[in-house]
Design a protein around this motif. Sequence first.
Motif, short mmCIF file in Angstrom:
data_model
loop_
_atom_site.label_atom_id
_atom_site.label_comp_id
_atom_site.label_asym_id
_atom_site.label_seq_id
_atom_site.Cartn_x
_atom_site.Cartn_y
_atom_site.Cartn_z
N GLU A 274 0.82 -1.22 0.00
CA GLU A 274 0.00 0.00 0.00
C GLU A 274 0.85 1.26 0.00
N GLU A 275 2.07 1.19 0.55
CA GLU A 275 2.98 2.34 0.48
C GLU A 275 3.37 2.62 -0.97
N ALA A 276 3.61 1.55 -1.74
CA ALA A 276 3.94 1.72 -3.15
C ALA A 276 2.76 2.34 -3.91
N VAL A 277 1.55 1.92 -3.58
CA VAL A 277 0.36 2.50 -4.19
C VAL A 277 0.28 3.99 -3.86
N ALA A 278 0.51 4.34 -2.60
CA ALA A 278 0.45 5.76 -2.20
C ALA A 278 1.50 6.58 -2.94
N ALA A 279 2.71 6.01 -3.11
CA ALA A 279 3.76 6.72 -3.84
C ALA A 279 3.37 6.92 -5.30
N GLU A 280 2.74 5.92 -5.90
CA GLU A 280 2.29 6.04 -7.29
C GLU A 280 1.18 7.08 -7.41
N VAL A 281 0.28 7.11 -6.43
CA VAL A 281 -0.77 8.13 -6.43
C VAL A 281 -0.14 9.51 -6.37
N ILE B 64 1.82 12.05 2.99
CA ILE B 64 2.23 11.55 4.31
C ILE B 64 1.91 10.06 4.35
N ILE B 65 2.93 9.25 4.56
CA ILE B 65 2.74 7.80 4.61
C ILE B 65 3.13 7.30 5.99
N VAL B 66 2.20 6.63 6.66
CA VAL B 66 2.44 6.13 8.02
C VAL B 66 2.24 4.61 8.00
N ALA C 6 13.09 6.10 -3.06
CA ALA C 6 14.24 6.72 -3.73
C ALA C 6 14.40 6.16 -5.13
N ALA C 7 14.19 4.87 -5.28
CA ALA C 7 14.30 4.24 -6.61
C ALA C 7 13.26 4.80 -7.57
N ALA C 8 12.15 5.28 -7.04
CA ALA C 8 11.10 5.88 -7.87
C ALA C 8 11.33 7.38 -8.08
N GLY C 9 12.44 7.88 -7.56
CA GLY C 9 12.78 9.29 -7.76
C GLY C 9 12.09 10.23 -6.80
N LEU C 10 11.65 9.73 -5.66
CA LEU C 10 10.93 10.55 -4.70
C LEU C 10 11.84 10.91 -3.52
N LYS C 11 11.72 12.13 -3.06
CA LYS C 11 12.50 12.59 -1.92
C LYS C 11 11.69 12.41 -0.64
N VAL C 12 12.32 11.80 0.36
CA VAL C 12 11.62 11.41 1.58
C VAL C 12 12.21 12.14 2.79
N ALA C 13 11.33 12.55 3.70
CA ALA C 13 11.74 13.06 5.01
C ALA C 13 11.24 12.08 6.05
N THR D 173 10.44 18.08 -0.89
CA THR D 173 10.11 16.80 -0.25
C THR D 173 8.80 16.27 -0.82
N ASP D 174 8.83 15.03 -1.27
CA ASP D 174 7.62 14.40 -1.80
C ASP D 174 6.82 13.70 -0.70
N ILE D 175 7.54 12.99 0.18
CA ILE D 175 6.88 12.12 1.15
C ILE D 175 7.41 12.38 2.54
N LEU D 176 6.51 12.60 3.48
CA LEU D 176 6.84 12.57 4.90
C LEU D 176 6.54 11.15 5.37
N LEU D 177 7.57 10.43 5.76
CA LEU D 177 7.41 9.04 6.20
C LEU D 177 7.25 9.02 7.72
N GLY D 178 6.07 8.67 8.16
CA GLY D 178 5.78 8.64 9.59
C GLY D 178 6.21 7.32 10.21
N ASP D 179 7.52 7.15 10.35
CA ASP D 179 8.07 5.88 10.85
C ASP D 179 8.31 5.94 12.35
N THR D 180 7.30 6.42 13.08
CA THR D 180 7.36 6.46 14.53
C THR D 180 6.12 5.77 15.09
N ILE D 181 6.16 5.48 16.37
CA ILE D 181 5.03 4.83 17.05
C ILE D 181 4.38 5.83 17.99
N GLY D 182 3.06 5.83 18.03
CA GLY D 182 2.35 6.67 18.98
C GLY D 182 2.12 8.09 18.54
#
Length: 440
Positions: free
Chosen positions: A247-254, A268-270, A285-292, A304-313
């Motif tokens: 689903e993250e790949a789908v969100a990146a494609e969207v 924003i992908i969580v 990155a392989a898709a050419g997207l810049k991530v924070a 920045t293309d994507i804010l990656l919410g890689d935290t808990i809580g």
Amino acid sequence: MSERWARAMLSVYRFAGAAAYPLVGGYVGWRANQGKEERSRRRERYGIASRPRPSGPLVWVHAASVGETIAVIPLIERILGFGINVVLTTGTVTSARVADERLGERIIHQYVPLDLKPAVSRFLDHWEPDLAIIAESEIWPMTILELGARRVPQVLVNGRLSDRSFASWQKRAFLAEALFENLAHVVAQSEVDGERFRALGARPVTVSGNLKVDTDPPPADERSLADLKYQIGSRQTWAAVSTHDGEEAVAAEVHQMLRPRHKDLLTIIVPRHPNRAEALVAEFAAAGLKVARRSLDEPITPDTDILLGDTIGEMGLYLRLTEIAFVGRSLTSEGGQNPLEPAMLDTAVLAGRNVQNFRETYQRLIDGGGAKLVRDRDMLAGAVNFLLKNEQAREDMIAAGAATVDDMRGALAATLKALEPYIHPLIVKSRLKEGNGGYP
């Protein structure tokens, strides 16, 4: 014959668990190495208490993970208000953290004992609960049998059975009946769940609605929220939350599909499991997207293309950064995730069609106009694009979702009513203790 077979199977489970008990140390150690157990508190998993039992009546509440823990917090607060002690068990490190943040020293937190007779017996010998309250779908045979043998009332609250769980229990109907007959009461989330519990032999069963509706929305650190909003500025945003593999790949494609029309778009992908962050960053990155990455406190810059919410809580933080939320485990995985938190936090809710685990909640939101299901990536892109372009439609969905949540409230009151026959004697005990200066 079937009843005799079911009881024989449960006896085998009991003795097999007792035999396996000396061998589980390696499993618990492995979980600790994976960060899934608190190393310093591993003994609790064997039923060894790390705190003394307080005097007076005590209720044992069990909630498996974060969602269940948040759902039962208002119920626990009401029980505490009656002067009754609560020991809360959970199964994950993150749920323990939530319990500490929300309830602190008002309750005693322990990690749930392994469902093996020596661990469960040791736990019950120490805590001697007057009542056991189990949240949602935590059906542990040895725990249920041991509580039943000690005649401790067991009440399942916010009970639900997914399509898969119900089908599995139906294949073992006599086993289910032998277990569920130990439950003093089942308080189900929906009529469908209630009928399923009845079909498996549970009596009595009442329907309360979903306790999660009666909770507060997830909080957010105000300083972090203000900082991220400042970095985002006037950019348009949408979020894909609680996502599962694919689903993250789908969100990146969207995001890539929408960027020509919305040049300042931030996605924003969580992910549901933040430990997948490294792989996701490489994929983006392989898709050419810049991530924070949020976990690294990387800044959100104009490119920045994507804010990656890689935290808990921090779900409350991410949802407050947008007005459009796709809820995962619904396109490439099955079952869905709970849409209530997004609806509570003023977002228009989107999801795939595989939302069986939250069927009634989604149906209420869809009927009220607060949510929409999408078939695939292209339909998701179209829905996000429409909501980004049409402010009135977006606001209407947000308002409809909030109104639907308000209409669904009342589960806490219904649950307390079902618990009254079990709670009232403990209130009397508590008052007698206060009057006598001790607990007889």
